[in-house]
Structure formats: C-alpha cells, structure tokens
Motif scaffolding. Structure first.
Motif, PDB file in Angstrom:
ATOM      1  N   GLN A   1      30.986  76.567  62.229  1.00  0.00           N
ATOM      2  CA  GLN A   1      31.278  75.210  62.702  1.00  0.00           C
ATOM      3  C   GLN A   1      30.722  74.161  61.735  1.00  0.00           C
ATOM      4  N   LEU A   2      29.508  74.390  61.252  1.00  0.00           N
ATOM      5  CA  LEU A   2      28.941  73.478  60.255  1.00  0.00           C
ATOM      6  C   LEU A   2      29.753  73.509  58.969  1.00  0.00           C
ATOM      7  N   ALA A   3      30.184  74.693  58.581  1.00  0.00           N
ATOM      8  CA  ALA A   3      30.977  74.832  57.351  1.00  0.00           C
ATOM      9  C   ALA A   3      32.252  74.001  57.442  1.00  0.00           C
ATOM     10  N   ILE A   4      32.916  74.058  58.575  1.00  0.00           N
ATOM     11  CA  ILE A   4      34.148  73.289  58.745  1.00  0.00           C
ATOM     12  C   ILE A   4      33.862  71.789  58.633  1.00  0.00           C
ATOM     13  N   ASP A   5      32.751  71.333  59.202  1.00  0.00           N
ATOM     14  CA  ASP A   5      32.388  69.916  59.118  1.00  0.00           C
ATOM     15  C   ASP A   5      32.020  69.492  57.701  1.00  0.00           C
ATOM     16  N   ARG A   6      31.386  70.388  56.966  1.00  0.00           N
ATOM     17  CA  ARG A   6      30.801  70.013  55.669  1.00  0.00           C
ATOM     18  C   ARG A   6      31.584  70.502  54.455  1.00  0.00           C
ATOM     19  N   MET A   7      32.597  71.302  54.688  1.00  0.00           N
ATOM     20  CA  MET A   7      33.312  71.952  53.593  1.00  0.00           C
ATOM     21  C   MET A   7      34.057  70.947  52.723  1.00  0.00           C
TER      22      MET A   7
ATOM     23  N   GLU B   1      29.501  85.205  52.732  1.00  0.00           N
ATOM     24  CA  GLU B   1      28.536  84.376  52.005  1.00  0.00           C
ATOM     25  C   GLU B   1      29.165  83.067  51.531  1.00  0.00           C
ATOM     26  N   THR B   2      30.443  83.093  51.215  1.00  0.00           N
ATOM     27  CA  THR B   2      31.129  81.867  50.810  1.00  0.00           C
ATOM     28  C   THR B   2      31.212  80.893  51.984  1.00  0.00           C
ATOM     29  N   ILE B   3      31.421  81.407  53.161  1.00  0.00           N
ATOM     30  CA  ILE B   3      31.401  80.553  54.358  1.00  0.00           C
ATOM     31  C   ILE B   3      29.993  79.982  54.556  1.00  0.00           C
ATOM     32  N   TYR B   4      28.968  80.823  54.368  1.00  0.00           N
ATOM     33  CA  TYR B   4      27.594  80.328  54.510  1.00  0.00           C
ATOM     34  C   TYR B   4      27.327  79.216  53.500  1.00  0.00           C
ATOM     35  N   GLN B   5      27.810  79.398  52.274  1.00  0.00           N
ATOM     36  CA  GLN B   5      27.620  78.379  51.232  1.00  0.00           C
ATOM     37  C   GLN B   5      28.296  77.065  51.619  1.00  0.00           C
ATOM     38  N   ALA B   6      29.409  77.173  52.320  1.00  0.00           N
ATOM     39  CA  ALA B   6      30.149  75.969  52.720  1.00  0.00           C
ATOM     40  C   ALA B   6      29.389  75.141  53.747  1.00  0.00           C
ATOM     41  N   THR B   7      28.371  75.723  54.402  1.00  0.00           N
ATOM     42  CA  THR B   7      27.539  74.932  55.319  1.00  0.00           C
ATOM     43  C   THR B   7      26.709  73.924  54.538  1.00  0.00           C
ATOM     44  N   GLN B   8      26.559  74.193  53.244  1.00  0.00           N
ATOM     45  CA  GLN B   8      25.720  73.383  52.369  1.00  0.00           C
ATOM     46  C   GLN B   8      24.300  73.275  52.931  1.00  0.00           C
TER      47      GLN B   8
END
Length: 180
Positions: free
Chosen positions: A66-72, A108-115
């Motif tokens: 959910q954070l990744a979608i907001d911050r991607m 891990e790429t999704i985790y990175q997208a959380t920034q």
C-alpha cells in the motif's frame, strides 16, 4: 550441528579471524548460538518459527504494497514490470532457479518502491529466513504457473493503484506459498 572454527577455516582456506567474525554476525542474526566452553551451534527453526515468519511477512508486506502504491515513481513501476516480464519468460521455460531469484527480486522491488529503508530491510530479512528454511513451494507441480498468475494479479493491482486489491492479492500469494 556444532560449527568448528578450525575446520571451517581449513575448508574455506582462510584464517580463523573472518570465521570468528562471521560466527559472531550469525549469532547476532539468531542463526547460531554460542555456548561457553562448548562451541557454536546452528540453531534450527521449528515449523512454528517458520509460520510466525510468514505471519510477520503477511502483515508487513500488505502494508508495504500500500505504501509502495502511494510512493511509487515511474522508475519503480518500470522495474517491477521488467522483473515481472522476466518471471513470465522464465516460467514459460520452467527454469526454476532463475524464477526463484526473480521472485525474490520482484518482492524486493516492491519493497524498494516504498522508499522506506526500514520496510525494505525488515522484509528482505524475513524473506531471507523464509527462503533458507521453508519448503520450496515453487517446486510443487503447477506452482510455477499459479505463482506467475498471482504475480500478474499483484502487478495489475499496482498499475490500477488499487491498494485494497494489491494487499488482498499479496496476502493470497503469501498464504498460498505458506500452505505448501
């Protein structure tokens, strides 16, 4: 299993100092236990420990997507797409080792997208423990195709920016992996 510094040093053809440092690091990570006057022993994981790791992963990864979608940003979205497309390609070729590596990279790429370095580190650590301790579900019959479909559903929800659907798809994927 007992670990012997001298045997490990001889086997790896290095001095005992890096072995000692590595064992200290493994102890900090909870993978070995040092018992005074007895030695260093590998700690095992019980089925309950592994289930606990999946539950932690389930909670954290649901929030992380959910954070990744907001911050991607566009760069992260393209990277997720590229990894997903590689997974599809190697799934067609049934190259399990490559798929395993790409599966880790996908998450891990999704985790990175959380920034968020905290989410990225926590989830990477949990997935590492799960990977080295659990049943390798991707080797089950038809699991390659099912996992590819699950990753597609996760990716599609990310593209739609549908946080609830993405979270539900991630949770479904983790539960499926856990049950095997």
């Amino acid at each position: 299993q007992k670990l012997n510094e001298l045997s490990l040093a001889n086997e790896l053809k290095i001095s005992r100092t890096p072995i000692r440092e590595a064992l200290k690091q493994l102890e900090l990570e909870g993978l070995v236990e040092s018992i005074p006057n007895k030695g260093v022993y590998v700690k095992g994981f019980s089925p309950r420990d592994i289930d606990d790791m999946f539950e932690i992963r389930l909670a954290l990864e649901g929030l992380a997507i959910q954070l990744a979608i907001d911050r991607m940003d566009e760069i992260h979205l393209v990277k997720i797409k590229d990894v997903f497309e590689l997974m599809e390609f190697y799934t067609g070729k049934k190259e399990q080792e490559k798929i395993n590596d790409l599966n880790i990279l996908y998450h891990e790429t999704i985790y990175q997208a959380t920034q968020s370095q905290y989410f990225e580190q926590l989830l990477s650590d949990i997935n590492y423990y799960i990977h080295v301790t659990s049943r390798h579900s991707i080797r089950q019959p038809n699991r390659l195709i099912e996992a590819a479909q699950e990753h597609k559903e996760i990716y599609d929800a990310i593209v739609k920016k549908d946080k609830a659907l993405a979270k539900a798809n991630v949770e479904k994927h983790i539960r499926k992996t856990q049950s095997l």
